[in-house]
Design a protein around this motif. Structure first.
Motif, PDB file in Angstrom:
ATOM      1  N   ARG A  18       0.879  -1.174   0.000  1.00 32.33           N
ATOM      2  CA  ARG A  18       0.000   0.000   0.000  1.00 32.33           C
ATOM      3  C   ARG A  18       0.914   1.221   0.000  1.00 32.33           C
ATOM      4  O   ARG A  18       1.726   1.382   0.906  1.00 32.33           O
ATOM      5  CB  ARG A  18      -0.889   0.030   1.252  1.00 32.33           C
TER       6      ARG A  18
ATOM      7  N   VAL B 211       1.284   4.598   0.866  1.00 29.74           N
ATOM      8  CA  VAL B 211       0.531   5.476   1.765  1.00 29.74           C
ATOM      9  C   VAL B 211       1.491   6.357   2.547  1.00 29.74           C
ATOM     10  O   VAL B 211       2.532   5.878   3.011  1.00 29.74           O
ATOM     11  CB  VAL B 211      -0.286   4.632   2.771  1.00 29.74           C
TER      12      VAL B 211
ATOM     13  N   TYR C 119      -5.761   5.370  13.071  1.00 32.52           N
ATOM     14  CA  TYR C 119      -4.711   5.653  12.096  1.00 32.52           C
ATOM     15  C   TYR C 119      -5.322   6.435  10.946  1.00 32.52           C
ATOM     16  O   TYR C 119      -6.509   6.281  10.630  1.00 32.52           O
ATOM     17  CB  TYR C 119      -4.179   4.310  11.623  1.00 32.52           C
TER      18      TYR C 119
ATOM     19  N   GLN D 177      -3.410   7.590   0.546  1.00 33.12           N
ATOM     20  CA  GLN D 177      -2.995   6.520  -0.365  1.00 33.12           C
ATOM     21  C   GLN D 177      -3.095   6.974  -1.821  1.00 33.12           C
ATOM     22  O   GLN D 177      -4.073   7.632  -2.204  1.00 33.12           O
ATOM     23  CB  GLN D 177      -3.879   5.284  -0.151  1.00 33.12           C
TER      24      GLN D 177
ATOM     25  N   HIS E  99      -5.578  -8.452   0.030  1.00 38.11           N
ATOM     26  CA  HIS E  99      -5.304  -9.006   1.362  1.00 38.11           C
ATOM     27  C   HIS E  99      -6.523  -8.802   2.261  1.00 38.11           C
ATOM     28  O   HIS E  99      -7.486  -8.147   1.868  1.00 38.11           O
ATOM     29  CB  HIS E  99      -4.017  -8.394   1.955  1.00 38.11           C
TER      30      HIS E  99
ATOM     31  N   HIS F  70      -7.457  -8.402   6.724  1.00 40.20           N
ATOM     32  CA  HIS F  70      -6.885  -8.276   8.068  1.00 40.20           C
ATOM     33  C   HIS F  70      -7.994  -7.964   9.065  1.00 40.20           C
ATOM     34  O   HIS F  70      -9.113  -7.612   8.670  1.00 40.20           O
ATOM     35  CB  HIS F  70      -5.786  -7.206   8.096  1.00 40.20           C
TER      36      HIS F  70
ATOM     37  N   ARG G  39     -12.242   4.334   3.432  1.00 41.39           N
ATOM     38  CA  ARG G  39     -11.576   5.197   2.448  1.00 41.39           C
ATOM     39  C   ARG G  39     -12.473   6.396   2.254  1.00 41.39           C
ATOM     40  O   ARG G  39     -13.705   6.246   2.122  1.00 41.39           O
ATOM     41  CB  ARG G  39     -11.421   4.531   1.080  1.00 41.39           C
TER      42      ARG G  39
ATOM     43  N   HIS H  63      -9.701  -7.380   0.202  1.00 41.14           N
ATOM     44  CA  HIS H  63      -9.775  -6.120  -0.543  1.00 41.14           C
ATOM     45  C   HIS H  63      -8.507  -5.859  -1.331  1.00 41.14           C
ATOM     46  O   HIS H  63      -7.406  -6.146  -0.885  1.00 41.14           O
ATOM     47  CB  HIS H  63     -10.098  -4.945   0.380  1.00 41.14           C
TER      48      HIS H  63
ATOM     49  N   HIS I 298      -7.162  -2.832  -4.561  1.00 40.44           N
ATOM     50  CA  HIS I 298      -7.520  -1.591  -5.243  1.00 40.44           C
ATOM     51  C   HIS I 298      -6.900  -1.599  -6.622  1.00 40.44           C
ATOM     52  O   HIS I 298      -5.813  -2.149  -6.813  1.00 40.44           O
ATOM     53  CB  HIS I 298      -6.994  -0.360  -4.501  1.00 40.44           C
TER      54      HIS I 298
ATOM     55  N   ASP J  24      -7.153   6.979   4.040  1.00 42.84           N
ATOM     56  CA  ASP J  24      -7.435   5.710   4.713  1.00 42.84           C
ATOM     57  C   ASP J  24      -7.615   5.982   6.199  1.00 42.84           C
ATOM     58  O   ASP J  24      -6.754   6.617   6.822  1.00 42.84           O
ATOM     59  CB  ASP J  24      -6.235   4.753   4.594  1.00 42.84           C
TER      60      ASP J  24
ATOM     61  N   LEU K  85      -8.116   3.762   9.617  1.00 45.47           N
ATOM     62  CA  LEU K  85      -8.152   2.383  10.145  1.00 45.47           C
ATOM     63  C   LEU K  85      -8.070   2.392  11.666  1.00 45.47           C
ATOM     64  O   LEU K  85      -7.598   3.357  12.277  1.00 45.47           O
ATOM     65  CB  LEU K  85      -6.984   1.544   9.606  1.00 45.47           C
TER      66      LEU K  85
ATOM     67  N   ILE L  44      -6.079   0.598  13.399  1.00 43.24           N
ATOM     68  CA  ILE L  44      -4.821  -0.127  13.667  1.00 43.24           C
ATOM     69  C   ILE L  44      -4.383  -0.023  15.132  1.00 43.24           C
ATOM     70  O   ILE L  44      -4.097  -1.044  15.758  1.00 43.24           O
ATOM     71  CB  ILE L  44      -3.699   0.381  12.732  1.00 43.24           C
TER      72      ILE L  44
HETATM   73  C1  1HN Z   1      -4.485  -1.386   4.327  1.00 45.18           C
HETATM   74  O1  1HN Z   1      -4.964  -2.617   4.138  1.00 45.18           O
HETATM   75  C2  1HN Z   1      -4.778  -0.389   3.416  1.00 45.18           C
HETATM   76  O2  1HN Z   1      -6.139  -1.786   2.108  1.00 45.18           O
HETATM   77  C3  1HN Z   1      -4.303   0.886   3.608  1.00 45.18           C
HETATM   78  O3  1HN Z   1      -5.667   0.131   1.340  1.00 45.18           O
HETATM   79  C4  1HN Z   1      -3.533   1.191   4.696  1.00 45.18           C
HETATM   80  C5  1HN Z   1      -2.399   0.494   6.680  1.00 45.18           C
HETATM   81  C6  1HN Z   1      -2.055  -0.496   7.543  1.00 45.18           C
HETATM   82  C7  1HN Z   1      -2.539  -1.767   7.404  1.00 45.18           C
HETATM   83  C8  1HN Z   1      -3.354  -2.084   6.348  1.00 45.18           C
HETATM   84  C9  1HN Z   1      -5.595  -0.709   2.212  1.00 45.18           C
HETATM   85  C10 1HN Z   1      -3.212   0.205   5.603  1.00 45.18           C
HETATM   86  C11 1HN Z   1      -3.681  -1.099   5.424  1.00 45.18           C
END
Ligand code: 1HN
Length: 353
Positions: free
Chosen positions: A73, A75, A94, A98, A109, A111, A117, A150, A152, A164, A166, A168
């Motif tokens: 990513r 970012v 967080y 991006q 991926h 998580h 977004r 997901h 992009h 973004d 999150l 986190i």
């Molecule tokens: C993540 O999965 C995205 O999917 C963006 O765009 C920022 C920052 C930390 C962990 C996963 C995304 C992220 C992230």
């Protein structure tokens, strides 16, 4: 026992005791209690504004140096200057900007962190969530609830940049981070684009919950288009007097339970008519804002920030915010109110002007 030592040698004896205990991982509460249980929140996070122009320039420079695929990513983290090294914008959340360039793919991926977004620039790149693509336009809100696949992609001819948000730091706090990569960079498109809105986005749902139920029952919608939320917010702004402390404000909800968009993150938009000034208000949810339209100022505990379109700013917990609109001012904001309300922690206070 000689009783409590007298002040003069008490300190020395306590220090000696602390020194002997510390190697055994034992510490005196009474030395730290006042910092642990404060009468009101004392956030170490600071109010801060990121001008969009300079942030965008750095992001585009990164785009010349590293691909989305290589970075996983691409970012730039909006790290709160009071939370150095934490990758956090407020202690629980967080924020990042991006960039996806034309033709790029940010690999698939999933998580346990929840993501949102909020599109800032570009038109027509997509996020795919559990088999369904969502083509995004500026100021659309798109969710990636936890554990949903997901990726992009940018099929347009222009860079696409979004915020973004999150949870986190929250997931880190609970030591509950899991993540997986799909073998393929892109997941297969098994559901037509826009399906979530057609099935669940019009106050309707499939007549029978069957295998045709395509999204998780507790999280049916993941796209909140700007065209829709703007129309609602402007209609409300035309119908009501603005709330003295908020202006006009609408919260995004999860239609499955009328609650916040995700378990840990709440999101809302607000609108202030030209010339309107809010009275100060503080809340326990530190909030990260995007200026969607207009110009004005945000005063946070007496510090003044100039707001221009697409700028981002953060207001920490229990910092009083006053907004002033020079031109009609529209903001998007997200926070951890969703989690705090579940934990019976959320409070807000409206202060006299
Ligand atoms: C993540 O999965 C995205 O999917 C963006 O765009 C920022 C920052 C930390 C962990 C996963 C995304 C992220 C992230």
């Amino acid at each position: 026992m000689d009783g409590i030592a007298q002040p003069n040698d008490q300190r020395a004896q306590l220090e000696k005791l602390y020194g002997e205990m510390a190697p055994h991982s034992l510490y005196p509460l009474w030395e730290v209690l006042a910092n642990l249980v404060t009468p009101v929140p004392r956030s170490v996070a600071q109010p801060h504004l990121w001008q969009y122009g300079p942030a965008r320039d750095y992001l585009l420079r990164a785009g010349d140096l590293i691909s989305a695929e290589q970075a996983e990513r691409r970012v730039l983290i909006l790290e709160n200057p009071g939370l150095s090294g934490s990758s956090a914008v407020v202690p629980s959340l967080y924020a990042g900007l991006q960039l996806i360039l034309p033709g790029e793919v940010a690999p698939c991926h999933r998580h346990t962190q929840c993501a949102l977004r909020f599109v800032i620039e570009g038109d027509g790149a997509y996020t795919a969530v559990d088999g369904e693509r969502c083509y995004m336009q500026p100021f659309d809100l798109v969710l990636t609830p936890n554990w949903q696949w997901h990726d992009h992609g940018n099929t347009s001819d222009r860079p696409m940049i979004w915020l973004d948000g999150l949870d986190i730091p929250t997931v880190r706090f609970y030591d509950a981070s899991f993540a997986e990569r799909l073998e393929h960079p892109s997941q297969s498109e098994s559901i037509p684009a826009g399906d979530n809105l057609h099935r669940y986005g019009r106050n309707m749902r499939p007549f029978r919950a069957t295998t045709a139920e395509r999204r998780p029952q507790q999280q049916p919608i993941f796209h909140y288009p700007y065209a829709q939320w703007r129309e609602s917010l402007m209609a409300v702004a035309g119908a009501d007097a603005p709330d003295p402390h908020l202006g006009h404000a609408l919260e995004f909800i999860n239609p499955a339970n009328s609650g916040p968009v995700m378990p840990t993150i709440s999101a809302h938009v607000r609108h202030l008519p030209a010339g309107f000034e809010t009275r100060p208000r503080r809340a326990t949810d530190g909030t990260t804002f995007v200026v969607v339209a207009g110009r004005g100022t945000a005063r946070v505990e007496g510090r003044e920030f100039r707001l221009e379109e697409r700028d981002l700013f953060v207001v920490p917990s229990w910092n009083a915010l006053e907004l002033r609109a020079e031109t009609p001012l529209t903001l998007f904001g997200y926070s951890d109110k969703a989690a705090q309300e579940k934990l019976s922690l959320y409070r807000e206070e409206r202060l006299p002007g």
